[in-house]
Design an enzyme around this catalytic site. Structure first.
Site, PDB file in Angstrom:
ATOM      1  N   GLU A 177       0.829  -1.201   0.000  1.00 28.29           N
ATOM      2  CA  GLU A 177       0.000   0.000   0.000  1.00 28.29           C
ATOM      3  C   GLU A 177       0.869   1.258   0.000  1.00 28.29           C
ATOM      4  O   GLU A 177       0.592   2.218  -0.731  1.00 28.29           O
ATOM      5  CB  GLU A 177      -0.920   0.019   1.232  1.00 28.29           C
ATOM      6  N   CYS A 208      -2.412  -3.409   7.341  1.00 32.24           N
ATOM      7  CA  CYS A 208      -2.057  -3.212   8.752  1.00 32.24           C
ATOM      8  C   CYS A 208      -2.499  -1.809   9.160  1.00 32.24           C
ATOM      9  O   CYS A 208      -2.925  -1.000   8.327  1.00 32.24           O
ATOM     10  CB  CYS A 208      -0.549  -3.401   8.955  1.00 32.24           C
ATOM     11  N   CYS A 217      -0.575   1.017   7.322  1.00 32.21           N
ATOM     12  CA  CYS A 217      -1.005   1.160   5.929  1.00 32.21           C
ATOM     13  C   CYS A 217      -2.401   1.755   5.846  1.00 32.21           C
ATOM     14  O   CYS A 217      -2.686   2.555   4.954  1.00 32.21           O
ATOM     15  CB  CYS A 217      -0.929  -0.180   5.209  1.00 32.21           C
TER      16      CYS A 217
END
Length: 150
Positions: free
Chosen positions: A73, A99, A102
């Site tokens: 990302e 996560c 991100c």
């Protein structure tokens, strides 16, 4: 979501799956495609920063690898920035749940919707972080949807 809309989301998730194969990480390969108005704006996959050696020893040292790996990302957002392309109003198509870091990057990059490939098992050690990411996206008003592209 109409069948035509879903068809496009599936196409871009499949493209993200192809992009994920560009990663040389031996354990986890993640791809991300940023799209606006059915046009690809940027792509990214997980790997080391440019000009950093991705030799086998580094890749096999999990602790070291995690410290220097750039997630898909972030690579997609920074690649767009490098080329002067805005990500405002884009959708993100990702092969693995983002996560929390991100998710924060996607929010700040102006991403409106996040589509993730379904069926991936999330390791227990990451589950709490992925829940946090999902909560961040929801709080920011970013749609988060899991789809099965097969």
């Amino acid at each position: 979501m109409t069948p035509n809309e879903e068809k496009w989301h599936i196409r871009f998730l499949r493209l993200a799956q192809e992009v994920s194969t560009w990663s040389i990480d031996p354990s986890t390969k993640v791809g991300c495609v940023l799209v606006r108005d059915r046009r690809v704006v940027s792509t990214g996959y997980n790997g080391f920063p440019k000009n950093i050696s991705d030799d086998f020893e580094r890749l096999m040292d999990r602790e070291k690898k995690y410290e220097i790996t750039v997630h898909a990302e972030v690579n997609a957002v920074t690649t767009a920035a490098l080329h002067g392309v805005s990500t405002e109003g884009c959708n993100a198509y990702i092969t693995f749940s983002p996560c929390s870091r991100c998710a924060a990057v996607l929010i700040n990059a102006g991403i409106n919707q996040v589509y993730v490939v379904g069926g991936s098992l999330i390791p227990d050690r990451w589950l709490s972080n992925f829940i946090t990411a999902s909560n961040l996206l929801a709080e920011a008003g970013v749609l988060y949807k899991v789809l099965d592209p097969s």
